[in-house]
Scaffold this active site. Structure first.
Site, short mmCIF file in Angstrom:
data_model
loop_
_atom_site.label_atom_id
_atom_site.label_comp_id
_atom_site.label_asym_id
_atom_site.label_seq_id
_atom_site.Cartn_x
_atom_site.Cartn_y
_atom_site.Cartn_z
NE ARG A 1 -3.38 2.55 2.51
CZ ARG A 1 -3.43 3.49 3.75
NH1 ARG A 1 -2.96 3.01 4.88
NH2 ARG A 1 -3.98 4.45 3.67
CG HIS B 1 -1.26 8.75 3.68
ND1 HIS B 1 -1.46 7.39 3.80
CD2 HIS B 1 -0.86 9.22 4.64
CE1 HIS B 1 -1.09 7.08 4.90
NE2 HIS B 1 -0.91 8.32 5.57
CD GLU C 1 -5.17 7.23 10.18
OE1 GLU C 1 -4.74 8.52 10.46
OE2 GLU C 1 -4.94 6.30 10.42
CG ASN D 1 -5.33 3.02 8.76
OD1 ASN D 1 -5.44 2.31 7.94
ND2 ASN D 1 -4.96 4.61 8.37
CE1 TYR E 1 -0.39 2.59 13.74
CE2 TYR E 1 -2.39 3.78 12.72
CZ TYR E 1 -1.04 3.01 12.73
OH TYR E 1 -0.39 3.03 11.38
CD GLU F 1 -1.90 3.77 8.21
OE1 GLU F 1 -1.75 4.54 9.35
OE2 GLU F 1 -2.00 4.65 7.14
C1 FCB Z 1 -1.71 7.01 10.85
C2 FCB Z 1 -1.14 7.71 9.58
C3 FCB Z 1 0.08 6.93 9.02
C4 FCB Z 1 1.07 6.92 10.02
C5 FCB Z 1 0.56 6.32 11.30
C6 FCB Z 1 1.45 6.11 12.66
O1 FCB Z 1 -2.62 7.82 11.48
O2 FCB Z 1 -2.21 7.37 8.60
O3 FCB Z 1 0.75 8.02 8.02
O4 FCB Z 1 1.69 8.29 10.27
O5 FCB Z 1 -0.45 7.14 11.79
#
Ligand code: FCB
Length: 477
Positions: free
Chosen positions: A84, A128, A173, A304, A306, A375
């Site tokens: 990607r 992006h 995002e 994505n 985290y 992600e």
């Molecule tokens: C996300 C972003 C990516 C990277 C990660 C850690 O929010 O999409 O570009 O910075 O965080």
């Protein structure tokens, strides 16, 4: 809640599961002015003193613009099936509108060829975060016109690369763009304007819908078109007596604010009823037909993930340790990070269960819609040891836990088709510059030497076997 996996149990992925790695143009390409590229808002922002840690910029980054063959070779060496990457809009439209820069398109055609020759399928993200500065000068995403220009750009890129790229992501995002770019100013273009942020929210979504339609018109019918959203489950602390209803209400509002504002328009053609009014675009910006454009069917949803968000009763005007003001603006509630949970070098919580919950929830809310984790990954304090290797045990553990959570989610019914680790390479981490390393491959930014970390070997093993091995009893092993 899922059933815990016993340490001895390997978890399989379905046949054909996509194993990938992700990057973004501004974070890795460098070559900021090469071959006719125009400036983006991130060029402007990173060159503005005080905006990025250490004054770092993406001028050179990982120099992947010149080293893309080497980077494609690294992907092949890892045995990954997908990459990607994102396309730099100002390489294609240096002035935002009008003239197309053929050299920019040629670069991405060459990249797609380099991937194809090595058996790697490209997944292209159109936006992006590196908006052409020329479009920011006309209002950026706060202006409806930018959504139209985004569709023009999508059509040109779809036409140029449709024979080479089969999976397309319109936006990465959008919530972060609206919030960090327009509301808090932590990211480019650095505005602190709640009205502009709410307008940007609608125009990003509209841009997605228009670009998706433009891509579909330009691409072969087999191509897949989707969007990538950053999503976080919202958790509440076990309430003290009497606080339960208020906390549950705060959870709903927070969920609507952080997830629903982008998810509901895309999936259901409406803004969420519970979201804080200040985050939503004013009705006068929503023209007839907009919501239908935004909600046109997707081929997949990119997720994505985290970390989750935790809420507890508290005073946003008198924050205690580990607390933050709530994005919902609700009084009497704060966001916090529970003591005792592992964190990454970003200070983000390590919570693989959040990924499990998210994937199952999305599979319930959007039955049949394929999901990709586009992600997931972590920053760590990586270093090259005297043997010349990088033993990033924290990242190995992080990936292990999250891949196990993904496999459990699939076992329990989640419609997950693939996983892209963030990131292939250490790179320019936005406002943190080069201080934070997310790669499974270490980059020595002085020499541009790439050194695969231990996590890349672990990830390659999982991808090859299509199975997550059992978790060791103790870490580091
Ligand atoms: C996300 C972003 C990516 C990277 C990660 C850690 O929010 O999409 O570009 O910075 O965080």
């Amino acid at each position: 809640m899922s059933m815990e996996t016993s340490p001895g149990e390997p978890l399989p992925f379905p046949p054909g599961f996509v194993w990938g790695a992700a990057t973004a143009a501004y974070q890795i390409e460098g070559a900021a002015t090469a071959d006719g590229k125009g400036p983006s808002v991130w060029d402007t922002f990173s060159h503005t003193p005080g905006k990025v840690r250490g004054g770092d910029t993406g001028d050179i980054a990982c120099d992947s613009y010149h080293r893309y063959r080497e980077d494609a070779g690294l992907l092949r060496d890892l045995g990954l099936s997908a990459y990607r990457f994102s396309i730099s809009w100002p390489r294609v439209f240096p002035d935002g509108t009008g003239r197309v820069n053929q050299a920019g398109l040629d670069y991405y055609r060459a990249l797609a060829d380099a991937l194809g020759e090595r058996g790697i399928a490209g997944t292209a993200t159109l936006f992006h975060w590196d908006l052409p500065q020329a479009l920011q000068d006309r209002g950026g995403w706060a202006s409806r016109e930018v959504a139209l220009r985004f569709a023009d750009y999508a059509a040109v890129v779809g036409e140029a690369l449709g024979d080479r790229i089969g999976r397309w992501i319109t936006l990465n995002e959008p919530a972060v763009v609206a919030h960090n770019g327009y509301r808090t100013g932590a990211h480019a273009p650095g505005l602190r304007d709640a009205g502009a942020a709410a307008a940007a929210t609608h125009h990003l979504l509209l841009g997605h819908g228009l670009a998706a339609a433009a891509l579909r018109a330009a691409l072969p019918s087999a191509a897949d078109v989707g969007i990538t959203l950053n999503l976080s489950p919202v958790r509440v602390a076990a309430p003290a007596d009497g606080a339960g209803a208020a906390l549950e209400r705060a959870r709903q509002v927070t969920d609507a604010c952080v997830n629903g504002v982008f998810l509901e328009p895309v999936l259901s053609a409406r803004y969420p009823e519970h979201a804080a009014g200040a985050l939503l675009p004013p009705g006068r910006l929503i023209e007839a037909g907009d919501m239908e454009t935004i909600a046109a069917p997707l081929d997949f949803l990119g997720v994505n993930y985290y970390q989750p968000i935790h809420l507890r009763p508290g005073d946003p005007d008198n924050l205690r340790r580990n607390e933050d003001a709530p994005i919902s603006g609700i009084s009497g509630v704060v966001q916090y990070q529970p003591d005792g949970m592992a964190r990454t070098a970003m200070g983000w919580l390590v919570d693989p269960e959040g990924l499990y919950e998210l994937l199952l929830r999305l599979s319930k809310d959007a039955p049949g819609l394929p999901l990709y984790v586009t992600e997931n990954g972590c920053a760590a304090e990586d270093y090259v040891n005297p043997e010349g290797t990088v033993n990033d045990v924290e990242r190995v553990r992080f990936l292990h836990l999250h891949l196990a959570a993904a496999a459990r989610a699939i076992r329990d019914g989640a419609n997950l088709s693939g996983y892209y680790v963030w990131s292939l390479l250490d790179n320019f981490e936005w406002a943190w510059g080069y201080q934070k390393r997310f790669g499974i491959i270490f980059v020595d930014f002085g020499t541009q030497r790439r050194i695969p970390k231990a996590s890349s070997a672990f990830y390659a093993d999982v991808a090859r076997a299509n199975v997550v091995p059992p978790l060791p009893d103790a870490w580091p092993a």
